[in-house]
Structure formats: C-alpha cells, structure tokens
Motif scaffolding. Structure first.
Motif, short mmCIF file in Angstrom:
data_model
loop_
_atom_site.label_atom_id
_atom_site.label_comp_id
_atom_site.label_asym_id
_atom_site.label_seq_id
_atom_site.Cartn_x
_atom_site.Cartn_y
_atom_site.Cartn_z
N ARG A 80 1.56 -1.46 29.27
CA ARG A 80 2.39 -0.43 29.99
C ARG A 80 3.48 0.26 29.18
NH1 ARG A 80 4.90 -2.42 35.36
NH2 ARG A 80 4.98 -0.34 35.65
N PRO A 81 3.75 1.47 29.46
CA PRO A 81 4.66 2.38 28.79
C PRO A 81 6.07 1.82 28.82
CG PRO A 81 4.10 3.54 30.37
CD PRO A 81 2.97 2.27 30.48
N ASP A 82 7.10 1.61 27.97
CA ASP A 82 8.19 1.49 28.02
C ASP A 82 8.83 2.41 28.85
OD1 ASP A 82 10.65 0.62 28.07
OD2 ASP A 82 10.96 0.94 25.78
N LEU A 83 9.48 1.97 30.21
CA LEU A 83 10.14 2.77 31.21
C LEU A 83 11.58 2.45 31.06
CD1 LEU A 83 7.60 2.46 34.20
CD2 LEU A 83 7.71 4.24 32.38
N SER A 84 12.18 1.64 30.20
CA SER A 84 13.44 1.51 30.06
C SER A 84 14.33 2.70 29.85
CB SER A 84 13.95 0.58 29.20
OG SER A 84 13.58 1.01 27.94
N SER A 85 13.99 3.66 29.24
CA SER A 85 14.59 5.07 28.98
C SER A 85 14.51 5.87 30.07
CB SER A 85 14.10 5.60 27.66
OG SER A 85 12.84 5.98 27.89
N THR A 86 13.89 5.53 31.29
CA THR A 86 13.67 6.54 32.20
C THR A 86 14.37 6.03 33.52
OG1 THR A 86 11.50 5.69 33.08
CG2 THR A 86 11.46 7.48 31.64
N HIS A 87 14.87 4.61 33.26
CA HIS A 87 15.49 3.78 34.58
C HIS A 87 17.07 4.18 34.04
CE1 HIS A 87 16.41 0.95 37.63
NE2 HIS A 87 17.11 0.68 37.00
N VAL A 88 17.59 5.05 35.25
CA VAL A 88 19.14 5.16 35.05
C VAL A 88 19.99 4.44 35.93
CG1 VAL A 88 20.88 7.12 35.70
CG2 VAL A 88 18.34 7.91 34.93
N THR A 89 20.83 3.92 35.19
CA THR A 89 21.73 2.81 35.97
C THR A 89 23.16 3.26 35.82
OG1 THR A 89 21.81 1.42 33.91
CG2 THR A 89 20.23 0.70 35.61
N HIS A 90 23.97 2.90 36.52
CA HIS A 90 25.42 3.32 36.47
C HIS A 90 25.97 2.25 36.46
CE1 HIS A 90 24.09 7.48 36.82
NE2 HIS A 90 23.47 7.24 37.69
#
Length: 77
Positions: free
Chosen positions: A21-31
């Motif tokens: 699976r592609p790395d989606l961590s950079s697209t997950h926005v957390t505050h």
C-alpha cells in the motif's frame, strides 16, 4: 468487437493482490497541541471546538476531549 483487455476484471481495491500500500502518512492531517504532547498525552485537537484530548499518548479507543483551559493543566511549560 471487444478485445480481451476490455473484459478483464477490474478490482475495486487496486492494492488487494499482495501489492504494498502507498504511504499515506503524509496525507493524514492531524492537529496536536505540542505543549500537551510533550507531557506524554495524546494532544489531538478537535478543531470545531478547540478541545484537546488529554488521555495518555497512543491510548486505545476514542479520544476524551477537555476544554483548552483544562488541557493547560497537563501542558509542559
């Protein structure tokens, strides 16, 4: 006339056949409130209310949000 390529089955999940699976961590926005996170707390912020989760870091289950003033009590200064 249809070619064999046109009738090939289409998977609704493009990564289900053993592909990485592609790395989606950079697209997950957390505050996160950094001052609360430095105290070892979850520190996720609920944006519509500004409330902060003060449960331990990496807790299981849902966040428990408190008012910003209450989160200030666990923040590292």
């Amino acid at each position: 006339m249809n070619s064999p390529e046109d009738s090939a089955p289409v998977s609704p999940h493009p990564h289900e056949h053993g592909e990485d699976r592609p790395d989606l961590s950079s697209t997950h926005v957390t505050h996160v409130r950094e001052d609360v996170a430095m105290a070892g707390r979850c520190a996720n912020v609920h944006l519509p209310t500004g409330r902060t989760c003060t449960l331990p870091e990496r807790h299981s289950g849902s966040c428990a949000f408190v008012e910003p003033e209450d989160a200030q009590g666990v923040a590292v200064h």
